[in-house]
Design a protein around this motif. Structure first.
Motif, PDB file in Angstrom:
ATOM      1  N   ALA A 128       0.826  -1.215   0.000  1.00 49.89           N
ATOM      2  CA  ALA A 128       0.000   0.000   0.000  1.00 49.89           C
ATOM      3  C   ALA A 128       0.858   1.263   0.000  1.00 49.89           C
ATOM      4  N   LYS A 129       2.158   1.100  -0.308  1.00 50.50           N
ATOM      5  CA  LYS A 129       3.112   2.225  -0.402  1.00 50.50           C
ATOM      6  C   LYS A 129       3.323   2.913   0.940  1.00 50.50           C
ATOM      7  N   ARG A 130       3.385   2.104   1.994  1.00 53.48           N
ATOM      8  CA  ARG A 130       3.606   2.652   3.336  1.00 53.48           C
ATOM      9  C   ARG A 130       4.702   1.872   4.053  1.00 53.48           C
ATOM     10  N   TYR A 131       5.238   2.486   5.075  1.00 54.95           N
ATOM     11  CA  TYR A 131       6.203   1.816   5.950  1.00 54.95           C
ATOM     12  C   TYR A 131       5.935   2.276   7.368  1.00 54.95           C
ATOM     13  N   ASP A 132       6.432   1.533   8.335  1.00 55.44           N
ATOM     14  CA  ASP A 132       6.246   1.911   9.728  1.00 55.44           C
ATOM     15  C   ASP A 132       7.512   1.546  10.498  1.00 55.44           C
ATOM     16  N   ILE A 133       8.200   2.535  11.022  1.00 53.42           N
ATOM     17  CA  ILE A 133       9.470   2.315  11.706  1.00 53.42           C
ATOM     18  C   ILE A 133       9.264   1.550  13.014  1.00 53.42           C
ATOM     19  N   GLY A 134       8.176   1.826  13.719  1.00 52.69           N
ATOM     20  CA  GLY A 134       7.895   1.103  14.954  1.00 52.69           C
ATOM     21  C   GLY A 134       7.716  -0.387  14.702  1.00 52.69           C
ATOM     22  N   LEU A 135       7.024  -0.732  13.624  1.00 51.37           N
ATOM     23  CA  LEU A 135       6.836  -2.135  13.259  1.00 51.37           C
ATOM     24  C   LEU A 135       8.181  -2.778  12.941  1.00 51.37           C
ATOM     25  N   PHE A 136       9.020  -2.072  12.202  1.00 52.39           N
ATOM     26  CA  PHE A 136      10.333  -2.623  11.870  1.00 52.39           C
ATOM     27  C   PHE A 136      11.153  -2.847  13.136  1.00 52.39           C
ATOM     28  N   SER A 137      11.083  -1.903  14.056  1.00 51.34           N
ATOM     29  CA  SER A 137      11.806  -2.042  15.321  1.00 51.34           C
ATOM     30  C   SER A 137      11.327  -3.273  16.094  1.00 51.34           C
ATOM     31  N   ALA A 138      10.016  -3.519  16.074  1.00 50.80           N
ATOM     32  CA  ALA A 138       9.459  -4.703  16.737  1.00 50.80           C
ATOM     33  C   ALA A 138       9.934  -5.986  16.058  1.00 50.80           C
ATOM     34  N   LEU A 139      10.071  -5.951  14.739  1.00 48.33           N
ATOM     35  CA  LEU A 139      10.578  -7.103  14.006  1.00 48.33           C
ATOM     36  C   LEU A 139      12.022  -7.419  14.392  1.00 48.33           C
ATOM     37  N   LEU A 140      12.816  -6.379  14.581  1.00 49.61           N
ATOM     38  CA  LEU A 140      14.198  -6.585  15.015  1.00 49.61           C
ATOM     39  C   LEU A 140      14.237  -7.384  16.316  1.00 49.61           C
ATOM     40  N   GLN A 141      13.418  -6.991  17.262  1.00 51.59           N
ATOM     41  CA  GLN A 141      13.393  -7.688  18.550  1.00 51.59           C
ATOM     42  C   GLN A 141      13.012  -9.150  18.378  1.00 51.59           C
ATOM     43  N   ASP A 142      12.018  -9.408  17.562  1.00 46.97           N
ATOM     44  CA  ASP A 142      11.581 -10.785  17.331  1.00 46.97           C
ATOM     45  C   ASP A 142      12.683 -11.625  16.692  1.00 46.97           C
ATOM     46  N   CYS A 143      13.541 -10.982  15.919  1.00 47.52           N
ATOM     47  CA  CYS A 143      14.623 -11.689  15.227  1.00 47.52           C
ATOM     48  C   CYS A 143      15.933 -11.648  16.009  1.00 47.52           C
ATOM     49  N   GLN A 144      15.823 -11.349  17.303  1.00 47.76           N
ATOM     50  CA  GLN A 144      16.973 -11.353  18.219  1.00 47.76           C
ATOM     51  C   GLN A 144      18.057 -10.375  17.777  1.00 47.76           C
ATOM     52  N   MET A 145      17.616  -9.211  17.319  1.00 43.47           N
ATOM     53  CA  MET A 145      18.543  -8.159  16.911  1.00 43.47           C
ATOM     54  C   MET A 145      18.221  -6.883  17.666  1.00 43.47           C
ATOM     55  N   ASP A 146      19.259  -6.049  17.859  1.00 38.64           N
ATOM     56  CA  ASP A 146      19.024  -4.692  18.316  1.00 38.64           C
ATOM     57  C   ASP A 146      19.546  -3.758  17.222  1.00 38.64           C
TER      58      ASP A 146
END
Length: 219
Positions: A128-146
């Motif tokens: 839908a031509k959008r992005y969300d930085i908060g969502l990406f940050s949450a994905l990092l945590q789920d993937c054991q990354m900071d």
């Protein structure tokens, strides 16, 4: 947490990489979020999603897919702000700690979503031509990354992207599979042997990639 210096460095590197491909890349406005859709689907594949068969999560490659996604998100942010790295950085930090979003009339709280759910939401937003930085940050945590880990891997992948371009990626002559493994896999292996904090880390990484590309069987 992401630092201002890390954000500015990554934005500058992304601009440099994109300009290597096309000096007028900001005005061309290529569909970088379309690439997020594809990379998001690849991330799901690395995680495993088929309920009818046993699959193992390849965490290292899943993390690398997030790094690829971040390249495209940075590009989209820079285009949104007409190439201004300062405005792009402000955009990132203004939304870095968001914990939820509303999409297509539905509220999504990140802590209530699984990793696969988050990846699907990321794909839907990108389509839908959008992005969300908060969502990406949450994905990092789920993937054991900071953010420090992302920064280290981003810089490394940026080196690989330059290596690809220098070896004919745009022209179609670059060979991506070396001795049966993609260059991404070789990159992860080389990264484990080098010191990310070394002053000449980027040069060392480029040289190691060059050695493998020239010496290994790339057919």
């Amino acid at each position: 947490m992401l630092t201002a210096n890390q954000a500015s460095t990554m934005l500058a590197l992304q601009d440099k990489m994109n300009a290597k491909v096309n000096p007028d890349w900001v005005n061309v406005r290529s569909p970088f979020l379309r690439a997020v859709v594809i990379e998001g689907a690849e991330a799901i594949e690395h995680h495993g999603w088929k309920w009818w068969k046993k699959q193992d999560c390849d965490l290292a490659q899943l993390q690398m897919e997030l790094v690829d996604i971040w390249h495209f998100v940075l590009s989209a942010i820079l285009i949104k702000h007409e190439g201004s790295q300062v405005a792009a950085s402000d955009d990132i930090f203004n939304h870095l700690t968001a914990q939820k979003l509303t999409f297509d009339g539905q509220d999504y709280v990140f802590s209530q979503l699984s990793l696969l759910d988050k990846l699907e939401l990321l794909i839907g937003l990108a389509a839908a031509k959008r992005y969300d930085i908060g969502l990406f940050s949450a994905l990092l945590q789920d993937c054991q990354m900071d953010w420090d880990a992302l920064y280290a891997q981003y810089v490394s992948k940026n080196v690989l992207n330059f290596f690809r371009q220098d070896n004919g990626y745009k022209e179609g002559t670059y060979i991506k599979v070396w001795s049966g493994r993609e260059d991404n896999e070789h990159l992860v292996e080389i990264m484990e042997k080098l010191d990310i904090k070394a002053q000449d880390y980027q040069d060392q990484l480029y040289q190691e990639l060059s050695k493998r590309y020239s010496l290994l069987d790339v057919t």
